[in-house]
Each structure stands twice: as structure tokens, then as C-alpha cells.
Write a protein that holds these residues in place. Sequence first.
Motif, PDB file in Angstrom:
ATOM      1  N   THR A   1       0.881  -1.162   0.000  1.00 59.81           N
ATOM      2  CA  THR A   1       0.000   0.000   0.000  1.00 59.81           C
ATOM      3  C   THR A   1       0.919   1.212   0.000  1.00 59.81           C
ATOM      4  O   THR A   1       2.010   1.178   0.556  1.00 59.81           O
ATOM      5  CB  THR A   1      -0.890  -0.019   1.261  1.00 59.81           C
TER       6      THR A   1
ATOM      7  N   ILE B   1      -7.593   2.953  -9.558  1.00 61.84           N
ATOM      8  CA  ILE B   1      -8.688   2.235 -10.209  1.00 61.84           C
ATOM      9  C   ILE B   1      -8.899   0.929  -9.462  1.00 61.84           C
ATOM     10  O   ILE B   1      -7.952   0.161  -9.253  1.00 61.84           O
ATOM     11  CB  ILE B   1      -8.345   1.951 -11.688  1.00 61.84           C
ATOM     12  N   THR B   2     -10.147   0.676  -9.069  1.00 56.38           N
ATOM     13  CA  THR B   2     -10.457  -0.550  -8.335  1.00 56.38           C
ATOM     14  C   THR B   2     -10.510  -1.739  -9.298  1.00 56.38           C
ATOM     15  O   THR B   2     -10.502  -1.574 -10.523  1.00 56.38           O
ATOM     16  CB  THR B   2     -11.814  -0.439  -7.610  1.00 56.38           C
ATOM     17  N   THR B   3     -10.612  -2.927  -8.735  1.00 57.30           N
ATOM     18  CA  THR B   3     -10.669  -4.128  -9.573  1.00 57.30           C
ATOM     19  C   THR B   3     -11.968  -4.219 -10.372  1.00 57.30           C
ATOM     20  O   THR B   3     -12.046  -4.998 -11.318  1.00 57.30           O
ATOM     21  CB  THR B   3     -10.500  -5.403  -8.725  1.00 57.30           C
ATOM     22  N   ASP B   4     -12.987  -3.421 -10.012  1.00 52.38           N
ATOM     23  CA  ASP B   4     -14.209  -3.365 -10.835  1.00 52.38           C
ATOM     24  C   ASP B   4     -14.213  -2.109 -11.712  1.00 52.38           C
ATOM     25  O   ASP B   4     -15.254  -1.643 -12.154  1.00 52.38           O
ATOM     26  CB  ASP B   4     -15.471  -3.483  -9.987  1.00 52.38           C
ATOM     27  N   ASN B   5     -13.004  -1.571 -11.961  1.00 50.48           N
ATOM     28  CA  ASN B   5     -12.768  -0.462 -12.896  1.00 50.48           C
ATOM     29  C   ASN B   5     -13.429   0.857 -12.500  1.00 50.48           C
ATOM     30  O   ASN B   5     -13.797   1.653 -13.354  1.00 50.48           O
ATOM     31  CB  ASN B   5     -13.161  -0.857 -14.321  1.00 50.48           C
ATOM     32  N   LYS B   6     -13.552   1.112 -11.210  1.00 50.81           N
ATOM     33  CA  LYS B   6     -14.039   2.405 -10.739  1.00 50.81           C
ATOM     34  C   LYS B   6     -12.830   3.286 -10.438  1.00 50.81           C
ATOM     35  O   LYS B   6     -11.887   2.868  -9.755  1.00 50.81           O
ATOM     36  CB  LYS B   6     -14.896   2.249  -9.484  1.00 50.81           C
TER      37      LYS B   6
ATOM     38  N   TYR C   1     -11.099   6.403  -8.632  1.00 50.75           N
ATOM     39  CA  TYR C   1     -11.155   7.332  -7.499  1.00 50.75           C
ATOM     40  C   TYR C   1     -10.068   8.369  -7.747  1.00 50.75           C
ATOM     41  O   TYR C   1      -8.899   8.010  -7.907  1.00 50.75           O
ATOM     42  CB  TYR C   1     -10.913   6.612  -6.172  1.00 50.75           C
TER      43      TYR C   1
ATOM     44  N   PRO D   1      -4.456   1.786  -2.313  1.00 50.38           N
ATOM     45  CA  PRO D   1      -4.469   0.421  -1.781  1.00 50.38           C
ATOM     46  C   PRO D   1      -3.541  -0.525  -2.544  1.00 50.38           C
ATOM     47  O   PRO D   1      -3.343  -0.393  -3.751  1.00 50.38           O
ATOM     48  CB  PRO D   1      -5.931   0.000  -1.937  1.00 50.38           C
TER      49      PRO D   1
ATOM     50  N   LEU E   1      -3.457  -2.037  -6.563  1.00 52.21           N
ATOM     51  CA  LEU E   1      -4.345  -1.359  -7.506  1.00 52.21           C
ATOM     52  C   LEU E   1      -3.548  -0.406  -8.405  1.00 52.21           C
ATOM     53  O   LEU E   1      -2.608   0.253  -7.960  1.00 52.21           O
ATOM     54  CB  LEU E   1      -5.434  -0.577  -6.770  1.00 52.21           C
TER      55      LEU E   1
ATOM     56  N   HIS F   1      -2.581   2.860 -10.138  1.00 51.77           N
ATOM     57  CA  HIS F   1      -2.735   4.246  -9.714  1.00 51.77           C
ATOM     58  C   HIS F   1      -1.738   5.127 -10.452  1.00 51.77           C
ATOM     59  O   HIS F   1      -0.812   4.630 -11.100  1.00 51.77           O
ATOM     60  CB  HIS F   1      -2.589   4.390  -8.201  1.00 51.77           C
TER      61      HIS F   1
END
Length: 176
Positions: free
Chosen positions: A72, A87-92, A94, A107, A110, A112
Motif C-alpha cells: 500500500t 482504479i479498483t478491480t471493478d474499474n471504478k 477514485y 491500496p 491497484l 494508480h
Amino acid sequence: MNGFPCKHNVSADDFFFDELSQPRLTNNTFGATATLVTVQNITGLNTLGVSIARIDFAPRGLNPPHFHPRATEIVFVLKGILEVSFITTDNKLYSKSIKAGEVFVFPKGLIHFQKNNGNVPAAAIAAFNSQFPTPQRVPNALFASSPSVPNHVLAKAFQIGTKEVKKMKSRLAPNK
């Protein structure tokens, strides 16, 4: 045990590094340079589970999309304003704009990136919960690996022609 030898004759120098006080040159492909301080620079970090980096940004510079499979990351802006995103693992996505004195967390594992959208240089300090966070740049992994990913695979994955793939590979060739 972890690939890094334990030392028997230890000195204060095994816990010291003095190369983060000055900005690094940012005249490269991305306009950003990360100076990592890991167990490779400070042998005293072995088994401690921490490391740090300084990231210098030219105006409009980018620390390109990358991830740390073992860490992290928390970023503290020293100067300037950075757009920071993961980007999260479901492609969102932040994303947030942060300025000197503010922090943002990426995190573990992920994708970034950080971008200096300003017209003046920026700098940040990143800390990791790993002695060896091993950043993996996404563009370099795909377009500058050795042996290389086949052009037809990248063309299909990105829905572009092989001509564009070859152009990207030439721009990201090792030592660029």
C-alpha cells in the motif's frame, strides 16, 4: 528467507540515505522521476516492512499508471498540486486533487497514477508498507517488455493498428 542477506557487521550507514533532499531531473518521457529508498539502498530496512520514495514532477509531468503488488502507498505532497487517482478491480476510478501538506492512499495492488496539472514543478514523498514495493509501470509492462508482447495482441487489446503499437513500443523502449 526473503532474498536479502542479513548483515552481521552492522554500522549506522546501514540505516542512512541522503539522496532525497534535492529534486531529481524530470526531463524524461513522462516528466517525472521517482527516487526509491528500499532495502536495496538501505540494508537496515531488511525485514522492517517499510520504504519511501521522492517523486519529482515537471510541469504537466506524470507518474504513469503503475501498481505495487506487495505494498500500500501513502503520498504526501511536498510542493505543488497533484491529481492522484487509483482504479479498483471493478474499474471504478477514485480521483482527487491534493496540495502541499495533504495525503492520499493507494491500496495495495491497484493501478494508480499521479499527475502535475500545474505549470510549476511539484514534489511528493511516498511511503510503503514493504521494504521492497517493486513498482510495475503498466505502459512499460505492455509496450517495453522483453521479450515483447506480440504486436497483434496489443493491437487487438487496445483496438488500434499494429502501426500504433510499433510507435508506442519505440517510445517506451528501454532507457527512455
